[in-house]
Enzyme design. Structure first.
Site, short mmCIF file in Angstrom:
data_model
loop_
_atom_site.label_atom_id
_atom_site.label_comp_id
_atom_site.label_asym_id
_atom_site.label_seq_id
_atom_site.Cartn_x
_atom_site.Cartn_y
_atom_site.Cartn_z
N GLU A 221 0.74 -1.02 -0.33
CA GLU A 221 0.10 0.02 0.52
C GLU A 221 0.49 1.13 0.49
O GLU A 221 1.95 1.43 0.73
CB GLU A 221 -0.79 0.20 1.15
CG GLU A 221 -2.15 1.26 1.38
CD GLU A 221 -3.23 1.50 2.21
OE1 GLU A 221 -2.80 0.46 3.37
OE2 GLU A 221 -4.04 2.34 2.34
N ALA B 154 1.60 -0.21 10.82
CA ALA B 154 1.39 -1.76 10.65
C ALA B 154 0.22 -1.56 9.46
O ALA B 154 0.62 -0.23 8.82
CB ALA B 154 1.00 -2.01 11.41
N MET B 155 0.57 -2.55 8.82
CA MET B 155 -0.32 -2.93 7.67
C MET B 155 -1.10 -4.54 7.20
O MET B 155 -1.21 -4.86 7.82
CB MET B 155 0.56 -3.47 6.35
CG MET B 155 0.51 -3.01 5.15
SD MET B 155 -1.08 -2.21 4.66
CE MET B 155 -1.87 -2.96 3.21
N GLU B 156 -2.06 -3.74 7.18
CA GLU B 156 -3.67 -5.16 7.44
C GLU B 156 -3.51 -5.49 6.80
O GLU B 156 -4.66 -6.81 5.97
CB GLU B 156 -4.57 -3.99 7.04
CG GLU B 156 -5.20 -3.87 6.21
CD GLU B 156 -4.87 -1.91 5.54
OE1 GLU B 156 -3.97 -1.63 6.10
OE2 GLU B 156 -5.45 -1.18 4.64
N ASN B 157 -2.32 -6.26 5.35
CA ASN B 157 -2.06 -7.13 3.93
C ASN B 157 -2.86 -8.59 4.25
O ASN B 157 -2.78 -9.17 5.72
CB ASN B 157 -0.87 -7.39 3.82
CG ASN B 157 -0.16 -6.90 3.82
OD1 ASN B 157 0.11 -6.25 3.63
ND2 ASN B 157 1.01 -6.96 4.78
N GLU C 295 -5.30 -3.10 12.06
CA GLU C 295 -5.11 -3.63 10.92
C GLU C 295 -5.80 -5.25 11.45
O GLU C 295 -6.54 -5.05 9.86
CB GLU C 295 -3.90 -3.88 11.23
CG GLU C 295 -3.45 -3.20 11.48
CD GLU C 295 -2.88 -1.79 10.36
OE1 GLU C 295 -3.49 -1.90 9.29
OE2 GLU C 295 -2.46 -0.74 10.53
N1 BES Z 1 -3.10 0.41 6.22
C1 BES Z 1 -2.57 1.52 6.41
C2 BES Z 1 -1.04 1.19 6.77
C3 BES Z 1 -0.44 2.61 5.94
C4 BES Z 1 -0.42 3.48 5.45
C5 BES Z 1 0.19 1.75 4.11
C6 BES Z 1 0.46 4.63 4.64
C7 BES Z 1 0.73 2.67 3.40
C8 BES Z 1 1.02 3.79 3.30
C9 BES Z 1 -2.49 1.12 8.54
O1 BES Z 1 -3.73 0.27 8.43
C10 BES Z 1 -2.44 2.14 9.09
O2 BES Z 1 -3.42 2.89 8.96
N2 BES Z 1 -1.55 1.85 9.95
C11 BES Z 1 -1.80 3.29 10.80
C12 BES Z 1 -1.48 2.69 11.98
C13 BES Z 1 -3.45 2.70 12.86
C14 BES Z 1 -3.65 2.51 14.28
C15 BES Z 1 -3.83 4.37 11.88
C16 BES Z 1 -0.16 3.88 10.86
O3 BES Z 1 1.06 2.81 10.55
O4 BES Z 1 0.09 4.44 11.47
ZN ZN Z 2 -5.07 1.51 8.46
#
Ligand code: BES
Ligand code: ZN
Length: 850
Positions: free
Chosen positions: A122, A255-258, A291
């Site tokens: 992502e 983190a990433m929700e793959n 996630e």
């Molecule tokens: N989908 C995002 C991670 C992401 C963000 C991937 C930007 C690529 C580019 C993930 O679900 C997310 O939002 N992570 C947050 C933490 C969350 C608790 C708000 C993060 O990584 O800060």
């Molecule tokens: Zn997210």
């Protein structure tokens, strides 16, 4: 080769891809500098599309061969992707590419971290793995075979085969490429299982580097609680036989929700009492939940295009906030979230980077994973829930899941389920998605003959690209208190939809004191000129815990602003009111700890700017110090009692109850340090057996001009633990006295443990400096120059992390002409750096454009 003229992508230009993908088969032959990726993809013409150009994204790929239906072809390849002539009928595309994960420092696509292969796709990273229509509205099932001599080989979905040196994974749920993941390495599993309410047995694994097994228990418990909560509250069950989480040290985000294979920054999952603070535990619990919740809000129902990012992120942040409220204290969570919104989203929305929750254009999508999309996006969902009520919210969500499962959706789809369940017209409400800027709500009160009239007017200042604003639908939760503090009208939600509107409350025996915007029912700035006596009254009596806290906050801000601009003395009403609240042992310690908080120095700068003053960072810093000192003196007699109320007996637990006590204890310790020169803090530090106490005691000392020995001892104790060392870097940069900050930060950059290519370490130090308001805005400009030096250095290595850190400069127009000149010079220097990334170019030009 970098694109000389960056292109802007517009929401209005959306059109579907010309082909549907029926299946994807990938084979990875892993090698650090020459990984081969072979793809076999079944395409067929998309009857919904008019444009049949066959363009596949692809960047930094070495194409070895390509074929269509088995016939070799030579496609037209650019640095963005390829085009080919394809049949007007279903066909199979095959390609083999070579990539270099060992040299991928941008941490996007397939890369290596400590000898482990991992991916981050992502938003647009899959195109660095193979040629593909890398857009979220193209969904397909994936089968992945991994060949490699590492013991653990993981991908999305369920395991469907394994042998010596290989593994195969099949994901039965169609997904966009951004949810693809692959991990390979020498990892160990911390395992457990969960049985869903319909009886599906799910294997749960948390994969970590050997040595980190002892930091997994809390994350695993948080995962199981999240799975149960989503069943109980949203009726959402998990849908695969296995759920894997992997911890990786080099990661740009949290983190990433793959799908089925979440990848986490180690800092967002690994925890132990000795190495993690209470705040770390709470964040980990929230991120794991977040996630996991994406499995439905993001994965099963995804986004049509990246403009719709808030569809998954705003909703999922809202859901994880609900989860935290249920696991811990709802008022405390709400206050934390509002503090965070004001610290991160308000500056964004009131400066050059302001953009709508659903942006209409971008150059680099990675720059739009912002506090506005996330946190304001979540606030918008909270307002929707407030407006339609809990029951209708629940029905609308059921309909959303039923109607859109398996689809790539838009905000229009989301709002339509609410319109269909409630019959409400959400046209005006939709402005929350399209209009940028923080609305100001001005309050005017009238009282006559037993009738109290509340007149609210709204306006939103101009923001980039949006000179004119229209009125929004603002839910304003209001309650009225009588003169003795009793609630004479319970909370009622007023709907402010006009530029100016009056609401009357009749039949009152006496003039009430209004508690307005209870629970922070809308992300607005409330402008309410009222006597401090009324604020003190609310601080003592408000039945709404948020507004009771807010009353204290407003008093604190008011006294600080008058100390700064008029050299006033600390306000007695604030100090007395605070003392009374802190004395009240019936109040949750966590809540009382929050009461002791002050607006950040940056928030004070914003408030001064809002009043038409030029903030002086040193004057702000001095005022905060003076108020802190006065508070300590005023509470002198109470402090010992606060310390004893904060005592925790029994073994450490990161639960809300113990964490709240420790928060109160450390707030009291910080005040005590103002009186005893750090004697007690040094004592607490010496005895601390958990990181929360150790770090909070250590944080007190630099302010008392002490702590050198403790900082050295801390380093010796924790030099082997990368996550604790991040704290050591961050603490020194963020707590250095203003005059010392540039020098201390510069010295830390020379430290052998400053592994600046690791995003956590870079952010700890540079983010710490940026958070040190008076230190960052040192009149010499030395901190600006230091940050700019490092942004220029990091950009070619990791554009994403560089671009995010540029936000440290977003508030520059608040400050005096000299500081503006200093900052402009640094921004210009960055902008003129040859080959600057698209990410950083966009950020700097937007910041400069203000
Ligand atoms: N989908 C995002 C991670 C992401 C963000 C991937 C930007 C690529 C580019 C993930 O679900 C997310 O939002 N992570 C947050 C933490 C969350 C608790 C708000 C993060 O990584 O800060
Ligand atoms: Zn997210």
């Amino acid at each position: 080769m970098r694109d000389p003229a960056p292109t802007t992508i517009y929401l209005k230009d959306y059109s579907p891809f010309g082909y549907i993908v029926d299946s994807v088969h990938l084979t990875f032959d892993l090698a650090p500098h020459a990984t081969r990726v072979t793809s076999r993809i079944a395409f067929r013409p998309n009857p919904q599309a008019t444009d049949r150009t066959f363009f596949l994204h692809g960047e930094e790929l070495n194409l070895i061969r390509a074929s269509i239906d088995g016939t070799p072809i030579t496609p037209e390849v650019t640095d963005k992707g390829l085009t080919a002539n394809v049949p007007d009928a279903p066909f199979v595309w095959e390609a083999e590419v070579e990539i270099d994960p060992g040299n991928n420092t941008a941490l996007e696509g397939l890369y290596m971290s400590n000898g482990m292969y991992c991916t981050q796709c992502e938003a647009e990273g899959f195109r660095k793995i193979t040629f593909y229509p890398d857009r979220p509205d193209v969904m397909s099932t994936f089968t992945v075979r991994i060949n490699g001599d590492l013991p653990v080989l993981l991908s999305n979905g369920n395991p469907t085969g394994t042998g010596e040196g290989w593994a195969e994974w099949t994901d039965p749920w169609p997904k966009p490429a951004y949810l693809f993941a692959l991990v390979a390495g020498e990892l160990v599993a911390y395992s457990d299982s969960f049985t869903t309410r319909s009886g599906r047995h799910v294997d749960l694994n948390l994969w970590v580097r050997p040595g980190d097994e002892g930091k997994c228990a809390f994350g695993m418990e948080a995962l199981k609680r999240s799975m149960k909560w989503d069943e109980d509250v949203y009726g959402r069950e998990y849908d695969l036989d296995v759920f894997n989480i992997v911890a990786v040290d080099d990661f740009n985000m949290g983190a990433m929700e793959n799908k089925g294979l979440n990848i986490f920054n180690s800092s967002a999952v690994l925890a132990s009492p000795e190495t993690s603070t209470d705040a770390n535990f709470e964040r980990i619990e929230a991120i794991i939940a977040h996630e996991y919740f994406h499995n439905w809000t993001g994965n099963r129902i995804t986004c049509r295009d990246w403009f719709q990012l808030c569809l998954k992120e705003g909703l999922t942040v809202f859901r994880d906030a609900q989860f935290t409220s249920d696991m811990r204290s709802a008022p405390v969570k709400r206050i934390h979230d509002v503090i965070d919104l004001r610290a991160r989203q308000f500056p964004e929305d009131n400066g050059p980077l302001s953009h709508p929750v659903r942006p209409e254009s971008f150059q680099e999508i990675n720059n739009f994973y912002t506090a506005t999309v996330y946190e304001k996006g979540a606030e918008v969902i909270g307002m929707l829930k407030t407006l339609v009520g809990d029951e209708a919210y629940s029905k609308a969500l059921d309909l959303y899941f039923e109607r859109h499962d398996g689809q790539a959706c838009t905000i229009e789809d989301w709002l339509k389920v609410f319109e269909d369940t409630t019959g409400r017209d959400l046209t005006q409400f939709k402005r929350w998605y399209s209009q940028s800027g923080t609305p100001r709500v001005k309050v005017q009160e009238d009282w006559a003959d037993g009738t109290y009239t509340l007149t609210l007017s709204q306006s939103t200042p101009p923001t980039p690209g949006q000179p004119e604003k229209l009125p929004q639908v603002i839910p304003v939760a209001v309650g009225l208190l009588g003169p003795n503090g009793d609630e004479v009208r319970g909370t009622e939600v007023l709907e402010l939809t006009e530029a100016r509107q009056s609401f009357t409350f009749e039949g009152l025996a006496a003039r009430p004191v209004a508690s307005i915007l209870r629970g922070f029912s809308a992300p607005v700035i409330l402008e309410h000129d009222r006597p401090n006596a009324e604020r003190a009254f609310l601080l003592a009596h408000d039945t709404d815990p948020f507004n009771r806290w807010e009353a204290g906050r407003t008093l604190a801000q008011d006294t600080l602003l008058r100390m700064i601009t008029q050299d006033a003395a600390p306000d007695a009403e604030y100090l007395d009111g605070l003392l009374a609240v802190l004395r009240d042992a019936d109040l949750d310690p966590a809540y009382r700890a929050l009461m002791l908080g002050l607006p950040t120095q940056s928030e004070l700068a914003a408030a001064l700017h809002e009043q038409g003053e030029t903030p002086d960072p040193m004057a702000i810093w001095r005022a905060v110090e003076t108020l802190r000192q006065a508070t300590a003196q005023h509470m002198q007699d109470l402090l010992p009692r606060l310390h004893s109320e904060a005592l925790v007996d029994g073994p450490y637990s990161p639960d809300a109850d113990q964490a709240g006590k420790r928060a109160l204890g450390s707030a009291a310790l910080a005040l005590t340090t103002r009186l005893d020169g750090g004697a007690m803090a040094a004592e607490v530090y010496a005895k601390a057996d958990n990181m929360t106490l150790q770090l909070s005691a250590l944080s007190c000392l630099p302010r008392a001009g002490k702590g050198q020995a403790e900082l050295a001892a801390f380093y010796d104790q924790w030099r082997h633990d990368r996550l604790v060392l991040d704290k050591w870097f961050g603490l020194q940069a963020s707590l250095a006295a203003p005059d010392d900050a540039p020098r201390i930060a510069r010295a830390l950059c020379e430290h052998p443990d400053f592994n600046w290519k690791n995003p956590n370490r870079f952010r700890a130090l540079m983010g710490g400096l940026a958070m040190n308001h008076a230190g960052f805005h040192h009149a010499s400009g030395a901190s600006y120059a230091l940050l700019a030096d490092w942004l220029i250095r990091l950009d070619p290595v990791n554009p994403q992390t560089t671009a995010r850190m540029c936000t440290a400069f977003q508030t520059w127009k608040r400050y005096d002409a000299d500081r503006q000149d200093l900052i402009r010079a640094q921004l210009t220097r960055i902008a003129e750096t040859p080959n600057l990334s698209r990410d950083t170019t966009e950020m700097i030009s937007r910041i400069l454009g203000a």
